[in-house]
Write an enzyme that holds these catalytic residues in place. Structure first.
Site, mmCIF file in Angstrom:
data_model
loop_
_atom_site.group_PDB
_atom_site.id
_atom_site.type_symbol
_atom_site.label_atom_id
_atom_site.label_comp_id
_atom_site.label_asym_id
_atom_site.label_seq_id
_atom_site.Cartn_x
_atom_site.Cartn_y
_atom_site.Cartn_z
ATOM 1 N N SER A 96 17.043 -0.023 5.485
ATOM 2 C CA SER A 96 16.398 -0.545 4.279
ATOM 3 C C SER A 96 16.651 -2.041 4.147
ATOM 4 C CB SER A 96 16.986 0.119 3.028
ATOM 5 O OG SER A 96 16.259 1.241 2.673
ATOM 6 N N GLU A 368 8.237 3.227 -0.862
ATOM 7 C CA GLU A 368 7.173 2.748 0.040
ATOM 8 C C GLU A 368 5.965 3.672 0.024
ATOM 9 O OE1 GLU A 368 6.829 0.111 1.658
ATOM 10 O OE2 GLU A 368 8.801 -0.792 1.910
ATOM 11 N N THR A 370 5.083 7.348 -2.220
ATOM 12 C CA THR A 370 5.659 8.702 -2.141
ATOM 13 C C THR A 370 4.835 9.536 -1.157
ATOM 14 O OG1 THR A 370 4.242 9.605 -3.868
ATOM 15 C CG2 THR A 370 6.291 8.560 -4.605
HETATM 16 P P1 TGC Z 1 -6.933 -0.196 -4.095
HETATM 17 O O1 TGC Z 1 -8.099 -0.508 -4.980
HETATM 18 O O2 TGC Z 1 -7.016 0.970 -3.173
HETATM 19 O O3 TGC Z 1 -6.571 -1.496 -3.239
HETATM 20 C C1 TGC Z 1 -6.461 -2.773 -3.803
HETATM 21 C C2 TGC Z 1 -6.681 -3.784 -2.670
HETATM 22 O O4 TGC Z 1 -5.634 -3.670 -1.716
HETATM 23 C C3 TGC Z 1 -6.160 -3.297 -0.415
HETATM 24 N N1 TGC Z 1 -5.195 -2.336 0.163
HETATM 25 C C4 TGC Z 1 -4.335 -2.659 1.141
HETATM 26 N N2 TGC Z 1 -4.166 -3.777 1.833
HETATM 27 C C5 TGC Z 1 -3.193 -3.786 2.769
HETATM 28 N N3 TGC Z 1 -2.380 -2.733 3.004
HETATM 29 C C6 TGC Z 1 -2.517 -1.589 2.303
HETATM 30 N N4 TGC Z 1 -1.693 -0.566 2.552
HETATM 31 C C7 TGC Z 1 -3.535 -1.509 1.335
HETATM 32 N N5 TGC Z 1 -3.951 -0.548 0.477
HETATM 33 C C8 TGC Z 1 -4.963 -1.076 -0.233
HETATM 34 C C9 TGC Z 1 -7.509 -2.688 -0.707
HETATM 35 O O5 TGC Z 1 -8.369 -2.803 0.395
HETATM 36 C C10 TGC Z 1 -7.975 -3.536 -1.885
HETATM 37 O O6 TGC Z 1 -8.389 -4.795 -1.378
HETATM 38 P P2 TGC Z 1 -9.577 -5.635 -2.084
HETATM 39 O O7 TGC Z 1 -9.823 -6.783 -1.153
HETATM 40 O O8 TGC Z 1 -10.734 -4.688 -2.179
HETATM 41 O O9 TGC Z 1 -9.068 -6.059 -3.411
HETATM 42 O O10 TGC Z 1 -5.660 -0.076 -5.041
HETATM 43 P P3 TGC Z 1 -5.215 1.033 -6.061
HETATM 44 O O11 TGC Z 1 -4.737 0.341 -7.301
HETATM 45 O O12 TGC Z 1 -6.280 2.082 -6.190
HETATM 46 O O13 TGC Z 1 -3.912 1.660 -5.383
HETATM 47 C C11 TGC Z 1 -3.954 2.409 -4.258
HETATM 48 C C12 TGC Z 1 -2.550 2.995 -3.939
HETATM 49 C C13 TGC Z 1 -2.182 4.087 -4.919
HETATM 50 C C14 TGC Z 1 -2.671 3.590 -2.548
HETATM 51 C C15 TGC Z 1 -1.474 1.873 -3.959
HETATM 52 O O14 TGC Z 1 -1.282 1.392 -5.240
HETATM 53 C C16 TGC Z 1 -0.124 2.328 -3.392
HETATM 54 O O15 TGC Z 1 0.079 2.266 -2.199
HETATM 55 N N6 TGC Z 1 0.826 2.764 -4.277
HETATM 56 C C17 TGC Z 1 2.194 3.055 -3.857
HETATM 57 C C18 TGC Z 1 3.111 1.957 -4.324
HETATM 58 C C19 TGC Z 1 4.235 1.691 -3.350
HETATM 59 O O16 TGC Z 1 4.204 2.093 -2.190
HETATM 60 N N7 TGC Z 1 5.234 0.957 -3.797
HETATM 61 C C20 TGC Z 1 6.304 0.573 -2.943
HETATM 62 C C21 TGC Z 1 7.156 -0.496 -3.573
HETATM 63 S S1 TGC Z 1 8.193 -1.355 -2.427
HETATM 64 C C22 TGC Z 1 9.339 -0.234 -1.935
HETATM 65 O O17 TGC Z 1 9.306 0.908 -2.205
HETATM 66 C C23 TGC Z 1 10.398 -0.792 -1.073
HETATM 67 S S2 TGC Z 1 11.603 0.313 -0.537
HETATM 68 C C24 TGC Z 1 12.151 -0.603 0.737
HETATM 69 C C25 TGC Z 1 13.405 -0.203 1.368
HETATM 70 O O18 TGC Z 1 14.473 -0.191 0.726
HETATM 71 O O19 TGC Z 1 13.324 0.024 2.610
HETATM 72 P P1 FAD Z 2 6.171 7.841 -10.007
HETATM 73 O O1 FAD Z 2 5.057 6.957 -9.564
HETATM 74 O O2 FAD Z 2 6.412 8.010 -11.459
HETATM 75 O O3 FAD Z 2 5.967 9.281 -9.346
HETATM 76 C C1 FAD Z 2 6.689 10.440 -9.786
HETATM 77 C C2 FAD Z 2 6.093 11.662 -9.057
HETATM 78 O O4 FAD Z 2 4.703 11.764 -9.371
HETATM 79 C C3 FAD Z 2 6.185 11.548 -7.529
HETATM 80 O O5 FAD Z 2 6.382 12.813 -6.964
HETATM 81 C C4 FAD Z 2 4.787 11.051 -7.132
HETATM 82 O O6 FAD Z 2 4.414 11.429 -5.830
HETATM 83 C C5 FAD Z 2 3.937 11.787 -8.170
HETATM 84 N N1 FAD Z 2 2.655 11.118 -8.411
HETATM 85 C C6 FAD Z 2 2.422 9.854 -8.892
HETATM 86 N N2 FAD Z 2 1.111 9.607 -8.952
HETATM 87 C C7 FAD Z 2 0.486 10.729 -8.496
HETATM 88 C C8 FAD Z 2 -0.875 11.104 -8.292
HETATM 89 N N3 FAD Z 2 -1.860 10.244 -8.562
HETATM 90 N N4 FAD Z 2 -1.141 12.330 -7.813
HETATM 91 C C9 FAD Z 2 -0.153 13.203 -7.493
HETATM 92 N N5 FAD Z 2 1.171 12.904 -7.644
HETATM 93 C C10 FAD Z 2 1.464 11.689 -8.144
HETATM 94 N N6 FAD Z 2 10.274 -0.860 -5.194
HETATM 95 C C11 FAD Z 2 10.105 -2.193 -4.967
HETATM 96 O O7 FAD Z 2 9.169 -2.809 -5.457
HETATM 97 N N7 FAD Z 2 10.995 -2.867 -4.173
HETATM 98 C C12 FAD Z 2 12.063 -2.262 -3.603
HETATM 99 O O8 FAD Z 2 12.834 -2.915 -2.880
HETATM 100 C C13 FAD Z 2 12.275 -0.858 -3.848
HETATM 101 N N8 FAD Z 2 13.369 -0.242 -3.343
HETATM 102 C C14 FAD Z 2 13.623 1.061 -3.715
HETATM 103 C C15 FAD Z 2 14.837 1.639 -3.349
HETATM 104 C C16 FAD Z 2 15.145 2.940 -3.747
HETATM 105 C C17 FAD Z 2 16.459 3.532 -3.409
HETATM 106 C C18 FAD Z 2 14.176 3.691 -4.475
HETATM 107 C C19 FAD Z 2 14.476 5.116 -4.873
HETATM 108 C C20 FAD Z 2 12.988 3.123 -4.840
HETATM 109 C C21 FAD Z 2 12.703 1.789 -4.487
HETATM 110 N N9 FAD Z 2 11.526 1.156 -4.912
HETATM 111 C C22 FAD Z 2 11.328 -0.191 -4.667
HETATM 112 C C23 FAD Z 2 10.614 1.848 -5.819
HETATM 113 C C24 FAD Z 2 9.686 2.853 -5.129
HETATM 114 O O9 FAD Z 2 8.696 2.219 -4.389
HETATM 115 C C25 FAD Z 2 9.100 3.753 -6.231
HETATM 116 O O10 FAD Z 2 10.153 4.555 -6.709
HETATM 117 C C26 FAD Z 2 7.955 4.592 -5.711
HETATM 118 O O11 FAD Z 2 6.827 3.794 -5.424
HETATM 119 C C27 FAD Z 2 7.544 5.704 -6.710
HETATM 120 O O12 FAD Z 2 7.403 5.219 -8.001
HETATM 121 P P2 FAD Z 2 8.159 5.937 -9.237
HETATM 122 O O13 FAD Z 2 9.580 6.119 -8.890
HETATM 123 O O14 FAD Z 2 7.807 5.192 -10.460
HETATM 124 O O15 FAD Z 2 7.525 7.397 -9.283
#
Ligand code: TGC
Ligand code: FAD
Length: 389
Positions: A96, A368, A370
């Site tokens: 991570s 990254e 779910t």
């Molecule tokens: P949507 O309308 O689908 O897309 C908005 C714009 O973004 C483009 N796009 C992407 N571009 C690059 N890479 C991707 N994976 C992309 N996915 C979408 C898309 O083409 C569009 O572009 P444009 O030019 O048309 O504006 O957006 P939406 O609001 O409907 O959301 C789609 C969804 C649900 C898939 C997205 O919001 C999502 O992936 N949600 C999950 C959030 C997430 O993964 N958060 C992670 C936070 S960081 C973290 O967890 C770090 S942990 C790190 C560690 O400790 O290792």
């Molecule tokens: P929620 O979005 O509230 O989801 C809760 C549950 O609902 C999940 O099971 C999910 O799959 C489900 N759910 C949500 N939407 C839907 C849907 N449309 N349909 C069906 N099921 C759905 N974020 C950063 O920005 N930077 C970081 O460095 C980072 N590091 C992290 C480190 C750790 C240890 C953890 C635990 C998280 C970290 N995150 C970071 C945040 C992480 O990316 C979020 O926790 C993750 O994206 C999920 O968001 P949430 O926890 O709010 O869950």
């Protein structure tokens, strides 16, 4: 400590270049020699072993796939993936750290930043002298980051930032936070520096998962950020989502490492422990577990290798990465849970790795994107219909 052997049932090593094997061996030895001796204590006592930062920097593992011009190793995607795999064999917390530093902090500076920003941050970050984090998730906006509340308002040659981020890996120890905020012109990225007035990053405690990793809140209370700290190369949600594609790529490889660690431990354990007068490994139900795990780990290895080649050839799509993250992390979590069971009561102790990996992988399953979110990304790709909202 003896070197770890890994699993290569289908001779996937034959598909790797000499350089890729060399990078993997170097990382594997580093994990055996420097990580395994400290990780159990770090996990139990919930701290990130910060001595490792300089070492991974020196070995070229930070931003390893970015160009040498910025002090990085300039490695290809497969070599970078193998680094993630081997680091996660040690602990998901270390992988991570490296993912966040390289893919979520250095990569956006490289891809969206000015030359000045790149020269200011990247060489020090490659060495591990400067630490980065990535703030996208908010207390009320995780899977749906587009709804973020954090806001940046332009005021002369500065931006005024207000809001909060949560669950941010490396937050408390970071010198620079790549922060995504809503503006009058779409979501934009800002480099918020440690010490800026109104910016705090308290650590989040009491985690059962990723205990050897720093997780933090980021709080912005009228933080004034100079225009020179805005990332000018992108506007809109595609900015942060593009970074996630880089990090998810490494995570898909990382899960294989955690699974291989658990598999190896369960094999040694069940060969050595006797019940009913013979080694546990000699029972059919145990062998069924091994056959299933061998199959799933090998399939995940092929997925990761193919993903690497698609990236190398410039053919990769975010949906390919979702496919691999979803499959490989579910696989790793299933393997860790199975191995935990195969170790019996010993499997719940800190002396063995399975439960540590299992608990870590619960976070990896969630962060990254779910598992559900990646399912919906694939569903949308197949049907053309988005089912998120
Ligand atoms: P949507 O309308 O689908 O897309 C908005 C714009 O973004 C483009 N796009 C992407 N571009 C690059 N890479 C991707 N994976 C992309 N996915 C979408 C898309 O083409 C569009 O572009 P444009 O030019 O048309 O504006 O957006 P939406 O609001 O409907 O959301 C789609 C969804 C649900 C898939 C997205 O919001 C999502 O992936 N949600 C999950 C959030 C997430 O993964 N958060 C992670 C936070 S960081 C973290 O967890 C770090 S942990 C790190 C560690 O400790 O290792
Ligand atoms: P929620 O979005 O509230 O989801 C809760 C549950 O609902 C999940 O099971 C999910 O799959 C489900 N759910 C949500 N939407 C839907 C849907 N449309 N349909 C069906 N099921 C759905 N974020 C950063 O920005 N930077 C970081 O460095 C980072 N590091 C992290 C480190 C750790 C240890 C953890 C635990 C998280 C970290 N995150 C970071 C945040 C992480 O990316 C979020 O926790 C993750 O994206 C999920 O968001 P949430 O926890 O709010 O869950």
């Amino acid at each position: 400590m003896g070197s770890f052997k890994g699993l290569d049932f289908l001779h996937i090593d034959d598909l790797l270049s000499e350089e890729e094997i060399m990078v993997r061996t170097m990382t594997r030895d580093f994990v055996s020699d420097a990580v395994m001796p400290v990780i159990e204590d770090a996990y139990e006592n919930a701290y990130f072993p910060r001595d490792l930062i300089g070492q991974v920097g020196e070995l070229g593992m930070l931003g390893a796939n970015l160009p040498e011009k910025y002090g990085c190793a300039g490695l290809g995607p497969v070599a970078y993936g193998l680094i993630c795999q081997e680091l996660e064999r040690g602990d998901s917390g270390l992988r991570s750290f490296v993912s966040v530093q390289g893919s979520l902090a250095m990569w956006p500076i490289f891809a969206y930043g000015t030359e000045e920003q790149k020269m200011k941050w990247l060489p020090g970050m490659a060495k591990g002298e400067l630490i980065g984090c990535f703030g996208l998730t908010e207390p009320d906006h995780g899977s749906d980051p587009g709804g973020m509340i954090t806001r940046a308002k332009k005021d002369g040659n500065e931006w005024v930032l207000n809001g909060a981020k949560m669950w941010i890996t490396n937050g408390t120890i970071a010198d620079v936070a790549v922060v995504w905020a809503q503006t009058d012109d779409k979501i934009q990225g800002f480099l918020v520096e440690k010490g800026m007035k109104g910016f705090t990053a308290p650590e989040q405690k009491r985690k059962f998962s990723l205990r050897a990793s720093v997780t933090s809140e980021l709080v912005f209370d009228d933080v004034r950020v100079p225009e020179a700290n805005r990332l000018p190369g992108v506007a809109g949600l595609k900015g942060p989502l593009g970074c996630l594609t880089q990090a998810r790529y490494g995570i898909a490889w990382g899960g294989i490492g955690a699974a291989m660690a658990c598999f190896d431990e369960a094999l040694q354990y069940t060969k050595g422990r006797e019940q009913f007068g013979k080694p546990l490994a000699g029972f059919q139900l145990m062998q069924q577990n091994f056959a299933e795990m061998l199959t799933e780990i090998t399939k995940a290895q092929l997925v990761a290798w193919r993903l690497g080649k698609l990236k190398e050839d410039g053919k990769i799509r975010p949906q390919h990465v979702s496919f691999a993250k979803r499959n490989n992390i579910k696989m790793a979590l299933d393997v860790a849970r199975t191995c935990r069971d195969m170790l019996g009561a010993n499997g719940i102790t800190a002396e063995y790795q399975a439960m540590r990996h299992m608990c870590n992988l619960e976070s990896v399953y969630t962060y990254e994107g779910t598992h559900n979110i990646h399912t919906l990304i694939l569903g949308q790709d197949v049907t053309g219909i988005a089912a998120f909202g």
